[in-house]
Scaffold this motif. Structure first.
Motif, PDB file in Angstrom:
ATOM      1  N   CYS A  13     -46.449  -8.422 -18.590  1.00  0.00           N
ATOM      2  CA  CYS A  13     -45.787  -7.439 -19.439  1.00  0.00           C
ATOM      3  C   CYS A  13     -44.868  -8.154 -20.432  1.00  0.00           C
ATOM      4  N   SER A  14     -44.514  -7.461 -21.486  1.00  0.00           N
ATOM      5  CA  SER A  14     -43.598  -8.012 -22.480  1.00  0.00           C
ATOM      6  C   SER A  14     -42.170  -7.919 -21.945  1.00  0.00           C
ATOM      7  N   LEU A  15     -41.287  -8.747 -22.508  1.00  0.00           N
ATOM      8  CA  LEU A  15     -39.909  -8.802 -22.006  1.00  0.00           C
ATOM      9  C   LEU A  15     -38.956  -9.172 -23.130  1.00  0.00           C
ATOM     10  N   TRP A  44     -37.732 -12.608 -27.476  1.00  0.00           N
ATOM     11  CA  TRP A  44     -38.670 -11.484 -27.373  1.00  0.00           C
ATOM     12  C   TRP A  44     -40.003 -12.079 -26.942  1.00  0.00           C
ATOM     13  N   TYR A  79     -34.904 -10.456 -23.410  1.00  0.00           N
ATOM     14  CA  TYR A  79     -33.683 -10.803 -22.682  1.00  0.00           C
ATOM     15  C   TYR A  79     -32.710 -11.470 -23.642  1.00  0.00           C
ATOM     16  N   SER A 119     -31.764  -8.145 -19.411  1.00  0.00           N
ATOM     17  CA  SER A 119     -33.208  -8.202 -19.627  1.00  0.00           C
ATOM     18  C   SER A 119     -33.820  -6.817 -19.520  1.00  0.00           C
ATOM     19  N   HIS A 120     -34.943  -6.652 -20.221  1.00  0.00           N
ATOM     20  CA  HIS A 120     -35.677  -5.377 -20.176  1.00  0.00           C
ATOM     21  C   HIS A 120     -37.165  -5.658 -20.245  1.00  0.00           C
ATOM     22  N   ALA A 121     -37.891  -5.257 -19.187  1.00  0.00           N
ATOM     23  CA  ALA A 121     -39.346  -5.368 -19.176  1.00  0.00           C
ATOM     24  C   ALA A 121     -39.934  -4.201 -19.966  1.00  0.00           C
ATOM     25  N   PHE A 128     -39.970 -13.406 -13.558  1.00  0.00           N
ATOM     26  CA  PHE A 128     -40.709 -13.046 -14.768  1.00  0.00           C
ATOM     27  C   PHE A 128     -42.153 -12.665 -14.454  1.00  0.00           C
ATOM     28  N   ASN A 129     -42.558 -11.496 -14.943  1.00  0.00           N
ATOM     29  CA  ASN A 129     -43.924 -11.000 -14.781  1.00  0.00           C
ATOM     30  C   ASN A 129     -44.695 -11.266 -16.071  1.00  0.00           C
TER      31      ASN A 129
END
Length: 598
Positions: A526-528, A465, A530, A540-542, A522-523
């Motif tokens: 923002c939070s991510l 996370w 995976y 994965s979910h941004a 990967f940005n």
């Protein structure tokens, strides 16, 4: 563990002898119960019952169990509560009740606390514009609850003194007891709060009758809410004034269990709340404003209007979509403190109730050499970080292997005995933006753990996370029986669907190939979340700014898969230091031949 057993009572009105006699009787015949929660007016209606009431306050009579109340008004209330508020033991930020006397606790203002595993929220007092110090709730109290509604997790019990307007909407008129008074003139504040908080149980008093409404579905939530209105203690009509509950805490329930709906479930009585018009009701713009500043109950805060409140969106992200239309302060200095790792709640309240569970600093930080840039790598922040090897706070007895750029440690409050963390030695916010040499160490540890668990007929699931304001990266590794591995993809997709999103899928021959693609895409803004599944697939979910996402999502899904719902929260799984030392030694001995650093 068996679920907690809770008693509920309506307006006490100072009738403490009658209340305690009934509670003792119920406790003896059907107990033991863990606590009593009282809604509605707690203090006497007039001075006639003050002597009886003060016998308990002064210790001549005692409560049979812990009692919590929110009806802080009536005869004698200002005198009793002012003494309690000045008690040195009650100073500071206390959401779990100010002690009034033995076994009696005052839930002041508004807040949320944990009671025997249950998440309890409350709004104390009654509505008033007079600004009285006791017996009324303020706009700050309301806004604090709105902010709490943004936090992850389900509220088990919500306590208010008055009923919510509209609670009878959607109920058949034949099911409404004739004793229920007209509710059309009630202010909509409590209805708005309940619609946002979405508790499993809403308990209220003051209306003179007992009423248990059919459960109703919540908007944008899978669980139902049950409303219970309680009659006053010792009422002449013999209406029910005491009620027992034994709910399993939502934090320990499986997703399928929490989403079950009884056959008599109705639609939400607040579905049309935004379409109704009522004099004195806050506008939708005002309601959304409160989400931007979160709560501020510091003693230093002055009542000079909304402009003195910090905008939570700006402080946390550096921008606010409302721009100049925002009613709250866009403070660059507070933003810089946030970038230096200072806890937002600390800046607003002067104290953070999360204590050691908080990963942020609880003191204002100066920028070195006048710099206001975000510190990189291993700075003085590592001195306070629980995961930095140079920190005095690091729990070194849990460390199992140290490489040049990464190390392995067992998780505190593990889901399963061999629950492992892979962490960078350097103070880095996530593993995906770590230097290449660090990534090489991570992959080595992953391959070693796969080999180690394969010998035990287990597969290992890795997940991370990445919180945009997180501190020290940690990649979690949890082994599961090989027989359960085929269900992983389905279970994670089902959990995502219930949260309202779909995973982006990376299918590769090996997990390291997938990590390489993920690192390139990967940005950092923002939070991510995976998860690396056995066989090379990565989900994965941004997470968008403002999107509600549980920090323990990965652990909660695996807890459900392994039928360990009671272990979804790491705090339920804490071990003594001696047990942790023994667990770490056992792991090190068994892992030794696979350890890439041996």
């Amino acid at each position: 563990m068996s679920p907690p057993r809770i008693l509920l009572a309506g307006d006490v009105l100072g009738r403490l002898n009658q209340l305690c006699k009934r509670v003792s009787s119920v406790n003896k015949s059907a107990g033991p119960f863990d606590a009593l929660l009282c809604v509605g007016q707690f203090f006497p209606e007039n001075s006639d019952r003050l002597e009886e009431f003060m016998n308990y306050i002064d210790g001549r009579s005692t409560f049979p169990l812990h009692v919590y109340f929110i009806g802080d008004y009536g005869a004698g209330a200002p005198k009793v509560l002012s003494v309690a508020a000045k008690d040195s033991a009650n100073l500071g930020f206390k959401m779990d009740g100010l002690k009034v006397c033995h076994n009696l606790f005052w839930l002041k203002g508004s807040g949320k606390f944990t009671l025997h595993g249950l998440s309890v929220a409350y709004l104390s007092g009654k509505q008033s514009v007079s600004g009285q110090p006791y017996g009324t709730y303020s706009q700050d109290d309301i806004d604090a609850l709105r902010a709490l509604a943004e936090e992850p997790g389900i509220i088990d019990i919500f306590l208010t003194n008055d009923w919510p307007s509209g609670i009878l909407n959607g109920v058949s008129t034949t099911d409404i007891p004739p004793e229920i008074p007209d509710l059309s003139g009630i202010d909509s504040t409590i209805s708005e709060l309940v619609a946002e908080i979405k508790p499993r149980y809403h308990i209220a008093g003051t209306r003179g009758v007992f009423y248990s409404r059919e459960p109703y579905a919540n908007i944008d939530a899978v669980h139902v809410t049950r409303f219970i209105g309680l009659a006053p203690v010792g009422n002449a009509d013999k209406q029910k004034f005491i009620h027992a509950l034994s709910p399993t805490p939502a934090a320990t329930m499986a997703a399928t269990e929490i989403s079950m709906k009884p056959t008599n479930t109705t639609s939400s009585p607040y579905a049309s709340l935004n379409n109704t018009s009522h004099e004195g009701k806050r506008s939708s713009e005002d309601i959304s404003d409160s989400q931007y500043w979160r709560y501020d109950v510091s003693k230093k805060r002055q009542k000079h209007g909304d402009g003195d409140r910090l905008c939570f969106k700006f402080v946390s992200s550096g921008s606010c979509p409302r721009g100049e239309q925002c009613h709250f302060r866009h403070d660059d200095e507070a933003r810089e403190q946030s970038l230096r790792g200072v806890c937002f709640d600390f800046m607003n309240k002067g104290k953070c109730e999360r204590g050691p569970d908080c990963n942020f600093k609880h003191s204002l930080q100066e920028g070195g050499n006048g710099s206001t840039r975000r510190p990189k790598g291993n700075t003085d922040r590592s001195k306070e970080c629980w995961f930095c090897l140079s920190s005095p706070n690091v729990e070194s007895h849990l460390i199992t292997s140290i490489g040049e750029h990464c190390y392995c440690a067992l998780a505190k409050g593990p889901l399963v005995p061999d629950h492992v963390l892979i962490l960078p030695v350097e103070h880095l916010p996530n593993t995906l933006s770590s230097p290449e040499e660090c990534e090489i160490d991570i992959v080595k540890f992953q391959n070693s753990l796969r080999s180690y668990f394969k010998e035990q007929a287990k597969e290992v699931v890795f997940f991370e996370w990445i919180f945009i304001r997180g501190t020290h990266a940690n990649l979690q590794a949890i082994p599961i029986p090989s027989s359960r591995a085929a269900s992983l993809h389905v279970v994670f997709n089902l959990a995502a669907e219930r949260m309202g999103f779909k995973f982006q899928i990376f299918k590769n021959d090996t997990s390291s190939e997938g990590r390489s693609i993920l690192r390139k895409q990967f940005n950092r803004n923002c939070s991510l979340f995976y998860v690396e599944l056995p066989g090379g697939t990565i989900l994965s979910h941004a997470v968008e700014e403002g999107e509600k996402f549980p920090a323990q999502f990965g652990r909660e899904v695996l807890a459900g898969l392994l039928n360990m719902a009671d272990r979804a929260d790491w705090r339920n799984c804490k071990l003594s230091k001696d047990e942790e030392i023994k667990m770490a030694e056992n792991f090190k001995n068994n892992f030794e031949k696979y350890d890439p650093n041996q």
